[in-house]
Design an enzyme around this catalytic site. Structure first.
Site, PDB file in Angstrom:
ATOM      1  N   ASN A   7      -3.888 -11.946 -17.435  1.00  0.00           N
ATOM      2  CA  ASN A   7      -4.364 -11.964 -15.997  1.00  0.00           C
ATOM      3  C   ASN A   7      -5.544 -13.034 -16.043  1.00  0.00           C
ATOM      4  O   ASN A   7      -6.422 -13.325 -16.657  1.00  0.00           O
ATOM      5  CB  ASN A   7      -5.102 -10.288 -15.837  1.00  0.00           C
ATOM      6  CG  ASN A   7      -5.810 -10.290 -14.477  1.00  0.00           C
ATOM      7  OD1 ASN A   7      -6.277 -11.368 -14.026  1.00  0.00           O
ATOM      8  ND2 ASN A   7      -5.734  -9.122 -13.743  1.00  0.00           N
ATOM      9  N   HIS A  10     -10.172 -13.800 -13.797  1.00  0.00           N
ATOM     10  CA  HIS A  10     -11.298 -14.089 -14.090  1.00  0.00           C
ATOM     11  C   HIS A  10     -11.812 -15.496 -14.438  1.00  0.00           C
ATOM     12  O   HIS A  10     -12.875 -15.759 -14.561  1.00  0.00           O
ATOM     13  CB  HIS A  10     -11.890 -13.161 -15.531  1.00  0.00           C
ATOM     14  CG  HIS A  10     -11.201 -11.775 -15.314  1.00  0.00           C
ATOM     15  ND1 HIS A  10     -11.728 -10.903 -14.618  1.00  0.00           N
ATOM     16  CD2 HIS A  10      -9.968 -11.184 -15.870  1.00  0.00           C
ATOM     17  CE1 HIS A  10     -11.049  -9.750 -14.656  1.00  0.00           C
ATOM     18  NE2 HIS A  10     -10.148  -9.828 -15.405  1.00  0.00           N
ATOM     19  N   HIS A  43      -4.558 -11.165  -9.376  1.00  0.00           N
ATOM     20  CA  HIS A  43      -4.767 -10.184  -8.211  1.00  0.00           C
ATOM     21  C   HIS A  43      -5.501 -10.826  -6.990  1.00  0.00           C
ATOM     22  O   HIS A  43      -6.348 -11.387  -6.879  1.00  0.00           O
ATOM     23  CB  HIS A  43      -5.780  -8.995  -8.713  1.00  0.00           C
ATOM     24  CG  HIS A  43      -6.241  -7.841  -7.649  1.00  0.00           C
ATOM     25  ND1 HIS A  43      -7.055  -6.957  -8.327  1.00  0.00           N
ATOM     26  CD2 HIS A  43      -5.798  -7.500  -6.459  1.00  0.00           C
ATOM     27  CE1 HIS A  43      -6.916  -6.084  -7.253  1.00  0.00           C
ATOM     28  NE2 HIS A  43      -6.414  -6.578  -6.175  1.00  0.00           N
ATOM     29  N   ARG A  45      -7.328 -10.132  -4.087  1.00  0.00           N
ATOM     30  CA  ARG A  45      -8.207  -9.223  -3.569  1.00  0.00           C
ATOM     31  C   ARG A  45      -8.082  -9.559  -2.009  1.00  0.00           C
ATOM     32  O   ARG A  45      -8.345 -10.706  -1.628  1.00  0.00           O
ATOM     33  CB  ARG A  45      -9.336  -8.976  -4.014  1.00  0.00           C
ATOM     34  CG  ARG A  45      -9.341  -8.412  -5.549  1.00  0.00           C
ATOM     35  CD  ARG A  45     -10.662  -8.062  -6.025  1.00  0.00           C
ATOM     36  NE  ARG A  45     -10.754  -7.128  -7.033  1.00  0.00           N
ATOM     37  CZ  ARG A  45     -10.872  -5.694  -6.996  1.00  0.00           C
ATOM     38  NH1 ARG A  45     -11.227  -5.099  -5.645  1.00  0.00           N
ATOM     39  NH2 ARG A  45     -10.756  -5.125  -7.926  1.00  0.00           N
ATOM     40  N   ARG A  49     -12.508 -12.538  -3.840  1.00  0.00           N
ATOM     41  CA  ARG A  49     -13.402 -12.708  -4.725  1.00  0.00           C
ATOM     42  C   ARG A  49     -13.049 -13.681  -5.800  1.00  0.00           C
ATOM     43  O   ARG A  49     -13.989 -13.975  -6.381  1.00  0.00           O
ATOM     44  CB  ARG A  49     -14.190 -11.471  -5.327  1.00  0.00           C
ATOM     45  CG  ARG A  49     -13.506 -10.867  -6.203  1.00  0.00           C
ATOM     46  CD  ARG A  49     -14.022  -9.428  -6.701  1.00  0.00           C
ATOM     47  NE  ARG A  49     -14.213  -8.670  -5.687  1.00  0.00           N
ATOM     48  CZ  ARG A  49     -14.400  -7.111  -6.023  1.00  0.00           C
ATOM     49  NH1 ARG A  49     -14.752  -6.894  -7.330  1.00  0.00           N
ATOM     50  NH2 ARG A  49     -14.731  -6.397  -5.189  1.00  0.00           N
ATOM     51  N   GLU A  70      -0.840  -8.557  -8.347  1.00  0.00           N
ATOM     52  CA  GLU A  70      -1.341  -7.481  -7.752  1.00  0.00           C
ATOM     53  C   GLU A  70      -2.048  -7.341  -6.628  1.00  0.00           C
ATOM     54  O   GLU A  70      -2.572  -8.356  -6.015  1.00  0.00           O
ATOM     55  CB  GLU A  70      -2.414  -7.009  -8.706  1.00  0.00           C
ATOM     56  CG  GLU A  70      -2.218  -7.221 -10.097  1.00  0.00           C
ATOM     57  CD  GLU A  70      -3.070  -6.642 -11.133  1.00  0.00           C
ATOM     58  OE1 GLU A  70      -3.044  -6.000 -12.233  1.00  0.00           O
ATOM     59  OE2 GLU A  70      -4.263  -7.227 -11.063  1.00  0.00           O
ATOM     60  N   THR A 101     -11.163  -2.508 -10.468  1.00  0.00           N
ATOM     61  CA  THR A 101     -10.276  -1.642  -9.926  1.00  0.00           C
ATOM     62  C   THR A 101     -10.639  -0.221 -10.726  1.00  0.00           C
ATOM     63  O   THR A 101     -10.295  -0.089 -12.015  1.00  0.00           O
ATOM     64  CB  THR A 101      -9.054  -1.982 -10.209  1.00  0.00           C
ATOM     65  OG1 THR A 101      -8.777  -3.263  -9.687  1.00  0.00           O
ATOM     66  CG2 THR A 101      -8.136  -0.982  -9.399  1.00  0.00           C
ATOM     67  N   GLU A 151       2.264   0.831 -13.901  1.00  0.00           N
ATOM     68  CA  GLU A 151       1.310   0.421 -14.895  1.00  0.00           C
ATOM     69  C   GLU A 151       0.259   1.395 -15.095  1.00  0.00           C
ATOM     70  O   GLU A 151      -0.490   1.759 -13.938  1.00  0.00           O
ATOM     71  CB  GLU A 151       0.677  -0.842 -14.557  1.00  0.00           C
ATOM     72  CG  GLU A 151      -0.265  -1.507 -15.342  1.00  0.00           C
ATOM     73  CD  GLU A 151      -0.853  -2.627 -15.011  1.00  0.00           C
ATOM     74  OE1 GLU A 151      -0.147  -3.578 -14.486  1.00  0.00           O
ATOM     75  OE2 GLU A 151      -1.879  -3.125 -15.456  1.00  0.00           O
ATOM     76  N   HIS A 191      -6.092  -2.425 -18.238  1.00  0.00           N
ATOM     77  CA  HIS A 191      -7.042  -2.393 -17.637  1.00  0.00           C
ATOM     78  C   HIS A 191      -8.469  -2.150 -18.761  1.00  0.00           C
ATOM     79  O   HIS A 191      -8.151  -1.082 -19.362  1.00  0.00           O
ATOM     80  CB  HIS A 191      -7.376  -1.420 -16.482  1.00  0.00           C
ATOM     81  CG  HIS A 191      -8.754  -1.914 -15.584  1.00  0.00           C
ATOM     82  ND1 HIS A 191      -8.658  -2.604 -14.652  1.00  0.00           N
ATOM     83  CD2 HIS A 191      -9.939  -1.242 -15.922  1.00  0.00           C
ATOM     84  CE1 HIS A 191      -9.739  -2.702 -14.259  1.00  0.00           C
ATOM     85  NE2 HIS A 191     -10.827  -2.148 -14.719  1.00  0.00           N
TER      86      HIS A 191
HETATM   87  C1  LIG Z   1      -5.868  -4.175 -11.004  1.00  0.00           C
HETATM   88  C2  LIG Z   1      -6.559  -4.712 -12.024  1.00  0.00           C
HETATM   89  O1  LIG Z   1      -6.702  -3.761 -13.007  1.00  0.00           O
HETATM   90  C3  LIG Z   1      -6.816  -6.107 -12.158  1.00  0.00           C
HETATM   91  O2  LIG Z   1      -6.720  -6.704 -10.912  1.00  0.00           O
HETATM   92  C4  LIG Z   1      -8.039  -6.392 -13.127  1.00  0.00           C
HETATM   93  O3  LIG Z   1      -8.743  -5.483 -13.465  1.00  0.00           O
HETATM   94  C5  LIG Z   1      -8.618  -7.821 -12.721  1.00  0.00           C
HETATM   95  O4  LIG Z   1      -9.060  -7.611 -11.479  1.00  0.00           O
HETATM   96  P1  LIG Z   1     -10.744  -7.283 -10.994  1.00  0.00           P
HETATM   97  O5  LIG Z   1     -11.702  -7.821 -11.736  1.00  0.00           O
HETATM   98  O6  LIG Z   1     -10.612  -7.935  -9.471  1.00  0.00           O
HETATM   99  O7  LIG Z   1     -10.446  -5.752 -10.767  1.00  0.00           O
HETATM  100  N1  LIG Z   2      -3.711  -4.462 -14.211  1.00  0.00           N
HETATM  101  C1  LIG Z   2      -4.775  -4.746 -15.399  1.00  0.00           C
HETATM  102  C2  LIG Z   2      -4.980  -6.228 -15.471  1.00  0.00           C
HETATM  103  O1  LIG Z   2      -4.420  -6.990 -15.037  1.00  0.00           O
HETATM  104  C3  LIG Z   2      -6.101  -6.595 -16.444  1.00  0.00           C
HETATM  105  O2  LIG Z   2      -7.174  -6.005 -16.329  1.00  0.00           O
HETATM  106  P1  LIG Z   2      -8.510  -6.602 -17.402  1.00  0.00           P
HETATM  107  O3  LIG Z   2      -7.954  -6.815 -18.479  1.00  0.00           O
HETATM  108  O4  LIG Z   2      -9.047  -7.748 -16.461  1.00  0.00           O
HETATM  109  O5  LIG Z   2      -9.441  -5.363 -16.975  1.00  0.00           O
END
Ligand SMILES: CC(=O)[C@@H](O)[C@H](O)COP(=O)(O)O
Ligand SMILES: NCC(=O)COP(=O)(O)O
Length: 242
Positions: A7, A10, A43, A45, A49, A70, A101, A151, A191
């Protein structure tokens, strides 16, 4: 064999904090793929953000693995997803005021919407996953709504402070994964997973893919993104091999 979705939200969070053009989540996705990421998760959003609309469009053109987008169930996000046509969409709940989330999508409470978004996206050839708590009633309802991928939200496991609480959450995830797999669903998880807590989750045999972002991007500050992705993948494979 267990798959890693990196992901890259960040990376965009860091960029948006200053409103600069760097660091680029697109570049991060390419580095992650070279290091062994099996897919890229992002994601978009509603409040934008971190990931921006232009990131999604640019990412679609350059990544060589799979895009897992996402999104919340809104008409705007649906139109975006249909235009971008990622391989996967993961339907997630969103609260404007949350830091991240907080839980899974309440499929029982939003059943008609889950059916509509799942069917519309699947008709467009997009695989739909539901981001869900490890709860049998929610999983059954997701199946009934037509989803064949879930998921499991691992946040409660990741946030557990005491060992007994963590073990209880792990047992819930194990039970949910076995239950969903028996229904014939593909089971992913993610997550809050990090280098210290990932192995027991990666060891669950029914889990196909983990989506991990925050910990990998955080670790990249110290060791670089390539190393951070390779190390996470190695931990996951070690756990799977026993
Ligand atoms: C759905 C989810 O878990 C992810 O989108 C992840 O946590 C990172 O995105 P956020 O920091 O915006 O929640
Ligand atoms: N769906 C969870 C994800 O994409 C990653 O979550 P995180 O590791 O950033 O908490």
């Amino acid at each position: 064999m267990i798959l890693l979705g990196v992901n890259i939200d960040h990376v965009a969070t860091l960029r948006q904090a200053r409103g600069t053009r760097y660091p680029s989540p697109i570049e991060a996705a390419l580095v992650a793929e070279t290091a062994g990421a099996d897919l890229i998760t992002l994601h978009l959003r509603e409040d934008r953000r971190h990931i921006q609309d232009a990131d999604v469009v640019a990412m679609r053109q350059v990544i060589k693995t799979r895009m897992n987008l996402e999104m919340a169930m809104t008409p705007e996000m649906l139109a975006n997803a249909l235009a971008v046509a990622p391989e996967d969409v993961c339907l997630v709940p969103e609260k404007r005021e949350e830091v991240t989330t907080e839980g899974g999508l309440d499929v029982l409470g939003h059943y008609a919407d889950v059916c509509h978004y799942t069917e519309t996206l699947q008709q467009a050839g997009i695989r739909v996953s539901i981001f869900i708590d490890p709860d049998r009633a929610q999983i059954s309802k997701a199946y009934e709504a037509g989803a064949r991928v879930i998921e499991l939200h691992t946040g409660a496991y990741a946030d557990a402070i005491h060992a007994a609480e963590r073990e209880a959450e792990l047992a819930r995830i194990r039970g949910a994964a076995a239950f969903a797999a028996e229904l014939g669903m593909v089971v992913n998880a993610g997550h809050g997973l990090n280098y210290h807590n990932v192995k027991p989750i990666a060891a669950i045999p029914q889990i196909t893919e983990l989506n991990i972002g925050h910990a990998i991007i955080g670790q990249a500050v110290f060791v670089g993104l390539d190393r951070a992705v390779r190390d996470m993948k190695a931990l996951m494979q070690q756990a799977r091999q026993g």
